[in-house]
Motif scaffolding. Sequence first.
Motif, short mmCIF file in Angstrom:
data_model
loop_
_atom_site.label_atom_id
_atom_site.label_comp_id
_atom_site.label_asym_id
_atom_site.label_seq_id
_atom_site.Cartn_x
_atom_site.Cartn_y
_atom_site.Cartn_z
N LEU A 74 0.83 -1.21 0.00
CA LEU A 74 0.00 0.00 0.00
C LEU A 74 0.86 1.26 0.00
N ARG A 75 1.86 1.27 0.85
CA ARG A 75 2.74 2.46 0.93
C ARG A 75 3.50 2.70 -0.36
N GLN A 76 3.79 1.63 -1.09
CA GLN A 76 4.51 1.75 -2.36
C GLN A 76 3.56 1.95 -3.53
N GLY A 77 2.26 1.98 -3.27
CA GLY A 77 1.28 2.19 -4.32
C GLY A 77 1.10 0.98 -5.22
N LYS A 78 1.46 -0.20 -4.73
CA LYS A 78 1.36 -1.43 -5.54
C LYS A 78 -0.01 -2.08 -5.44
N VAL A 79 -0.84 -1.66 -4.51
CA VAL A 79 -2.16 -2.23 -4.34
C VAL A 79 -3.17 -1.24 -4.89
N PHE A 80 -4.03 -1.74 -5.70
CA PHE A 80 -5.03 -0.84 -6.31
C PHE A 80 -6.41 -1.39 -6.20
#
Length: 185
Positions: A179-185
């Motif tokens: 989530l912090r790396q923006g990998k979950v959408f």
Amino acid sequence: VVLFHAGVPQFQGGFVGVAPATVLRQNATGQAEIVSAITRFRARHASDPSVPRWESRIRAPEAYERLVRLVQGLLALSRAQNERRGQSILLGNLGEVLLDRGRHARAIEYFDQQLALTLVLGNRNEEANARKSLGDAYLAAGDLTRADVRFTEALGIQREIGARLREGSTLLSLADIALRQGKVF
């Protein structure tokens, strides 16, 4: 066996401890088991159970410092007695207290020492716990890459030994990183 009371070692039968911070006692298999007062400490110094752990350290900093000193005293005793499993457990407890205090670098040092001892002892469960704790410390320090590596290592061991509850916790930590790396959408 030694009991710490007011910072002074005293011999007692059946258990070793730091009153009231930490108790180290022998279980039926003869392995040392730590019963930590960190949870009780947090409960005592956080008026609301939803209060984040970092906020509880603000409410009682002197109590945290006292807890660190007490656990360090017991760690010195365990080292003097060459009681490695107790050392490993106490290093982990010290790391947890320091992590609560926001002292990420110091917590990482203690967790690294704990991991080294678990490798010597060959206890895969404790190794997984140490790797998970290191991941938690790196995550708190903002080092997502190292946190991801430690969580992934812990997860592999947890799956190997069937530690399902710990596996779930580690998966949540890995999801947090994603989530912090923006990998979950």
